[in-house]
Write a protein that holds these residues in place. Structure first.
Motif, mmCIF file in Angstrom:
data_model
loop_
_atom_site.group_PDB
_atom_site.id
_atom_site.type_symbol
_atom_site.label_atom_id
_atom_site.label_comp_id
_atom_site.label_asym_id
_atom_site.label_seq_id
_atom_site.Cartn_x
_atom_site.Cartn_y
_atom_site.Cartn_z
ATOM 1 N N PRO A 1 -1.759 -14.442 60.281
ATOM 2 C CA PRO A 1 -0.470 -14.540 59.860
ATOM 3 C C PRO A 1 0.419 -15.311 60.901
ATOM 4 O O PRO A 1 0.402 -15.345 62.005
ATOM 5 C CB PRO A 1 0.167 -13.256 59.502
ATOM 6 N N GLU A 2 1.577 -15.915 60.248
ATOM 7 C CA GLU A 2 2.729 -16.450 61.071
ATOM 8 C C GLU A 2 3.032 -15.628 62.185
ATOM 9 O O GLU A 2 3.540 -16.270 63.286
ATOM 10 C CB GLU A 2 3.746 -17.208 60.157
ATOM 11 N N ALA A 3 3.585 -14.456 61.660
ATOM 12 C CA ALA A 3 4.182 -13.395 62.799
ATOM 13 C C ALA A 3 3.176 -13.343 63.667
ATOM 14 O O ALA A 3 3.776 -12.939 65.046
ATOM 15 C CB ALA A 3 4.541 -12.135 61.775
ATOM 16 N N THR A 4 1.896 -13.059 63.352
ATOM 17 C CA THR A 4 1.130 -12.635 64.559
ATOM 18 C C THR A 4 1.037 -13.972 65.509
ATOM 19 O O THR A 4 0.756 -13.846 66.805
ATOM 20 C CB THR A 4 -0.475 -12.406 63.923
ATOM 21 N N TRP A 5 0.749 -15.280 65.198
ATOM 22 C CA TRP A 5 0.780 -16.206 65.676
ATOM 23 C C TRP A 5 2.072 -16.611 66.845
ATOM 24 O O TRP A 5 2.080 -16.595 67.958
ATOM 25 C CB TRP A 5 0.575 -17.671 64.937
ATOM 26 N N CYS A 6 3.024 -16.136 66.099
ATOM 27 C CA CYS A 6 4.452 -15.999 67.089
ATOM 28 C C CYS A 6 4.383 -15.120 68.175
ATOM 29 O O CYS A 6 4.812 -15.229 69.208
ATOM 30 C CB CYS A 6 5.921 -16.033 65.907
ATOM 31 N N GLN A 7 3.895 -14.044 67.564
ATOM 32 C CA GLN A 7 3.566 -12.879 68.569
ATOM 33 C C GLN A 7 2.719 -13.286 69.872
ATOM 34 O O GLN A 7 3.095 -13.037 71.008
ATOM 35 C CB GLN A 7 3.237 -11.506 68.047
ATOM 36 N N LEU A 8 1.511 -13.936 69.492
ATOM 37 C CA LEU A 8 0.430 -14.323 70.414
ATOM 38 C C LEU A 8 1.202 -15.463 71.300
ATOM 39 O O LEU A 8 0.927 -15.460 72.553
ATOM 40 C CB LEU A 8 -0.691 -14.684 69.548
ATOM 41 N N LEU A 9 1.988 -16.326 70.696
ATOM 42 C CA LEU A 9 2.613 -17.491 71.439
ATOM 43 C C LEU A 9 3.576 -16.925 72.435
ATOM 44 O O LEU A 9 3.608 -17.334 73.564
ATOM 45 C CB LEU A 9 3.225 -18.300 70.475
ATOM 46 N N GLN A 10 4.532 -15.916 72.110
ATOM 47 C CA GLN A 10 5.543 -15.358 72.961
ATOM 48 C C GLN A 10 4.991 -14.639 73.960
ATOM 49 O O GLN A 10 5.216 -14.714 75.192
ATOM 50 C CB GLN A 10 6.404 -14.383 72.107
ATOM 51 N N ALA A 11 3.733 -13.712 73.857
ATOM 52 C CA ALA A 11 3.131 -13.236 74.885
ATOM 53 C C ALA A 11 2.498 -14.252 75.705
ATOM 54 O O ALA A 11 2.400 -13.948 76.885
ATOM 55 C CB ALA A 11 1.955 -12.227 74.181
ATOM 56 N N GLY A 12 1.922 -15.157 75.498
ATOM 57 C CA GLY A 12 1.518 -16.454 76.238
ATOM 58 C C GLY A 12 2.313 -17.023 77.129
ATOM 59 O O GLY A 12 2.185 -17.403 78.224
ATOM 60 N N VAL A 13 3.574 -16.953 76.573
ATOM 61 C CA VAL A 13 4.873 -17.626 77.348
ATOM 62 C C VAL A 13 5.247 -16.598 78.379
ATOM 63 O O VAL A 13 5.319 -17.296 79.740
ATOM 64 C CB VAL A 13 5.851 -17.901 76.425
ATOM 65 N N VAL A 14 5.311 -15.486 77.974
ATOM 66 C CA VAL A 14 5.756 -14.432 79.187
ATOM 67 C C VAL A 14 4.686 -14.115 80.147
ATOM 68 O O VAL A 14 4.931 -14.197 81.247
ATOM 69 C CB VAL A 14 6.300 -13.280 78.469
ATOM 70 N N CYS A 15 3.622 -13.837 79.694
ATOM 71 C CA CYS A 15 2.422 -13.324 80.570
ATOM 72 C C CYS A 15 1.568 -14.519 81.181
ATOM 73 O O CYS A 15 1.632 -14.658 82.359
ATOM 74 C CB CYS A 15 1.433 -12.598 79.735
ATOM 75 N N ALA A 16 1.208 -15.308 80.491
ATOM 76 C CA ALA A 16 0.261 -16.872 81.013
ATOM 77 C C ALA A 16 1.147 -17.540 81.567
ATOM 78 O O ALA A 16 1.067 -17.902 82.634
ATOM 79 C CB ALA A 16 -0.360 -17.242 79.913
#
Length: 801
Positions: free
Chosen positions: A683-698
């Motif tokens: 889902p789009e919400a999951t993609w945005c969540q994964l993207l935000q986690a990547g920006v912060v963590c990775a």
């Protein structure tokens, strides 16, 4: 509101008659009389809204009802309600998991922090600054801003440390006046609070509390982070502010619009970003990452057509003030406190300008306070090169001539040497002479020297005039030789006229001023500028620094700029009397106060540009060695036993972190490519969540790691710890995503559960295995220490018995 024994009656009506009727005669549907009593969530509630009765099972269902409101009325009914004395009750939700991980973090970092009672690794470095803070003595540390040192000094202040300890070697035993526990307390507290911050950060990213607990446990059992937080070091303080800044911003971003605490989280983000940068310049990387994330969110806000232009403008301005202006002001504030606390002259004065030194109590101020402000004809001055940092040097001459021929066979003028000498000396004095007069004393009233005036500089002790001519300098043949002119009667005329060019003059005040004016001396005959070349003369020049006349000097170069440091008005007419005058100390005093901004700019510039010569260190390492933990650092070794402390990470955690980073990159790229092909697996919400986690963590890992490849400085393993912190957070993030969105089969999910439990068990076993090297106790035998050398590159020392 009326509370009843068997039920609770809530009346919401503006009709006074109806309200009194219900208060007097109301009876529940179940036949129970409604009597006033203490409220209880177990009692049913009878609510009356606009005259329509409505039953609710308990307090919670009533509160959740969208149809009912509790209205406080005025008048007789309001007086009746206020006459009822109700207890004031505060309801609080306590996350017991968060409490437990916080307690474990405190225990792991605070346990036995007074051991060892000896200087541990970089405590020898930071301890010197703490002592100087305690004594309010000025210093400069080019490695970072002053907030970190002030935090450590605050811990020393809490413990009553008087600053009297010699920080000269690692392993030196602390004396009884050193409050070891207090010096290490604040870094340990900061490291402890990082554990719950990891938990909160993962929750704010939208992941489950179980995932957040996994992140906290991984951080809790990371040996390298424990070691770094248990001593008087700054990495744990830096990481604390970085995590708090990220959590605060995510809280702000996730908070409901219009919430009163939303602005508080935004302000806290700006404050913690400023603190992170104020502790170490490494904090800039995460700050810029957050600014980028905030810029994206603000851009999305601007595109929201549901918001009015005024609301959008207010949001943009608020974010700019909180995330840009506020950190800048706080950063200036750190320096303001720093400079006001350290007002005494200290060992690093000579790295600063004469004006800066004169603003300090003692040191140069003892010499220069009260001396005449305006340089006049007949003034006796010492000229210091602005570029001579960190070692100062003054224009100097002595009774020695240049050799007739240099080592390479080139000839010289054989005139008196002029150099730049890095020590206070009577031969540093020069007299500003009017070319049209023979007087060497200041007239009454004094005639000040102004911008554009032509002067001669007479050496005070030898009476030689400063001269340059078309003869190649000894070490810089492309430039002209500078000398004290001697008339050898060999057809070499004197060329000793110099124009005064004040580089930092004010438009309406062009007088040459002591300390404050930065002056270029331009040779009249050749247009060469008197300049410090940076080369050292050979033995015949006593290894002093070379001064030349540079004909290709362009723009502002510190090497060609001088300022008057010591100054007095000459009063002696005869040479012998003048020599006695030059030998006498200057005790003439006036205060040279610089503005805070001037002092800040100079200090900041020195911190960014002045670099001490880095020497090779036994435990220095390269960034490539950090990822696989191919290196370690011995922080402390017991002088008589095998007890020792090492900066060694949890080997399992580092391996899992590298694996999680690789998996995340693969997931991100695969999703990105498939979405480009219009295939949406999640889902789009999951993609945005994964993207935000990547920006912060990775992203947090990348910005705190990759810049070290471009740095020309001595690097150590502890420089990797901020990047490692964000990388660890990727482990539970990737695991939850795999569990929720990738593994559809129940058996595969159960298998993943087993892998996670096995991984956590391995992390704990690795933590326990290396804990003797983390805490320095218990002492291990030589065989046990040898078994801990999991990599051949690790330097673990032991004594065989």
């Amino acid at each position: 509101m009326q509370h009843c024994l068997n039920a609770v009656l809530i009346i919401d009506t503006d009709n006074e008659v109806t309200r009194k009727h219900w208060l007097k005669h109301a009876t529940s549907e179940r036949g129970h009389r409604l009597h006033c009593s203490r409220p209880s969530s177990r009692l049913p509630i009878y609510g009356l809204t606009d005259g329509k009765p409505c039953w609710h099972r308990n307090v919670e269902t009533f509160r959740n009802s969208a149809k009912l409101k509790l209205m406080l009325t005025t008048g007789h009914a309001g007086a009746m309600l206020t006459s009822i004395k109700l207890p004031i009750v505060i309801r609080a939700e306590i996350n017991l998991v968060l409490v437990v991980v916080t307690a474990l973090g405190l225990l792991s970092r605070l346990y036995g922090i007074n051991f060892p009672k000896a200087v541990v690794f970089d405590e020898v470095y930071y301890g010197q600054f703490v002592s100087l803070y305690t004594k309010q003595v000025f210093f400069i540390d080019e490695s970072g801003p002053p907030l970190g040192h002030m935090i450590l000094a605050f811990g020393a202040y809490l413990g009553g440390f008087d600053g009297n300890f010699i920080w000269n070697r690692i392993g030196a035993e602390y004396s009884s006046n050193v409050p070891v526990w207090s010096l290490r307390l604040i870094p340990a507290l900061a490291g402890s609070l990082c554990v719950p911050l990891c938990y909160l950060l993962v929750v704010e990213l939208g992941y489950s509390h179980l995932t957040a607990l996994g992140a906290a446990l991984l951080f809790l059992m990371e040996n390298s982070l424990i070691v770094q937080s248990r001593f008087m070091l700054l990495e744990s303080v830096l990481i604390f502010f970085l995590l708090l800044a990220v959590v605060s911003y995510l809280r702000f971003h996730n908070a409901q619009s219009g919430s009163p605490v939303r602005l508080a989280w935004l302000v806290l983000t700006g404050v913690t970003c400023a603190c992170a940068v104020g502790v170490k310049y490494m904090g800039l990387f995460t700050y810029f990452l957050l600014l980028g994330l905030a810029a994206v969110h603000t851009w999305q806000l601007i595109g929201d057509r549901a918001l009015s232009n005024g609301v959008v403008l207010m949001q943009v301005v608020t974010r700019f003030l909180a995330l840009v202006v506020l950190p800048l002001l706080l950063y200036l504030g750190f320096f303001y406190v720093h400079l006001n606390l350290l007002y005494r002259s200290g060992p690093h004065d000579q790295m600063m300008s004469s004006a800066f030194q004169a603003s300090l109590e003692g040191g140069l101020a003892r010499i220069t306070q009260g001396q005449p402000l305006e340089v006049a004809y007949g003034s006796q001055v010492t000229l210091r090169s602005v570029s001579s940092k960190p070692i100062p040097c003054w224009l100097h001459s002595h009774k020695a001539n240049y050799p007739i021929r240099y080592e390479n066979g080139r000839g010289s003028s054989h005139q008196q040497q002029v150099t730049c000498y890095p020590f206070k000396d009577v031969n540093n004095w020069w007299i500003i002479k009017d070319p049209g007069r023979q007087d060497l004393v200041v007239s009454s009233p004094p005639r000040p020297v102004r911008h554009g005036d032509v002067v001669q500089l007479l050496h005070g002790m030898t009476s030689r005039l400063l001269n340059t001519h078309d003869v190649a300098a000894p070490m810089s043949p492309h430039a002209q030789e500078v000398s004290g002119y001697i008339d050898f009667n060999v057809s070499m005329p004197a060329q000793n006229l110099w124009k005064v060019d004040i580089a930092n003059r004010e438009a309406e005040q062009d007088v040459w001023k002591t300390i404050l004016s930065e002056v270029r001396l331009i040779h009249i005959n050749t247009s060469a500028v008197l300049k410090l070349s940076g080369s050292s003369l050979p033995e015949w020049g006593y290894r002093q620094l070379e001064v030349v006349g540079d004909k290709i000097y362009k723009g502002y170069q510190p090497s060609g700029v001088w300022n008057v440091e010591e100054h007095r008005y000459g009063r002696s007419l005869e040479q012998r009397e003048r020599e006695l005058e030059l030998h006498s100390p200057t005790h003439i005093d006036i205060n040279r106060n610089l503005t805070f901004i001037a002092k800040f700019l100079e200090l900041q510039w020195k911190m960014l540009t002045v670099k001490h010569e880095d020497s090779e260190h036994k435990y220095s390492s390269s960034p490539l060695e950090w990822i696989t933990m191919n290196t370690n650092i011995a922080y402390w070794l017991h002088p008589a036993s095998n007890a020792q402390i090492h900066l060694i990470g949890n080997f399992v955690t580092w391996t899992l972190a590298n694996l999680a980073l690789a998996v995340y990159v693969l997931l991100f790229l695969s999703y990105l490519l498939r979405r480009r092909r219009k295939i949406e697996d999640i889902p789009e919400a999951t993609w945005c969540q994964l993207l935000q986690a990547g920006v912060v963590c990775a992203g947090g890992w990348a910005v705190n790691y990759l810049p070290f490849f471009m740095m020309e400085k001595t690097l150590f393993l502890y420089h990797y710890l901020p990047a490692l912190t964000f990388q660890i957070l990727l482990i539970p993030v990737v695991l939850e995503h795999l569990h929720t969105h990738m593994l559809r089969c129940a058996s595969l999910r159960r298998a993943l559960h087993g892998v996670v439990l096995a991984g956590l068990s391995s992390v704990y076993l690795s933590f326990r295995t290396f804990s003797p090297l983390t805490y320095g106790q218990p002492e291990l035998s030589a065989e046990q220490l040898a078994s801990l050398r999991w990599r051949d590159s690790w330097d673990i020392l032991f004594r065989r018995r």
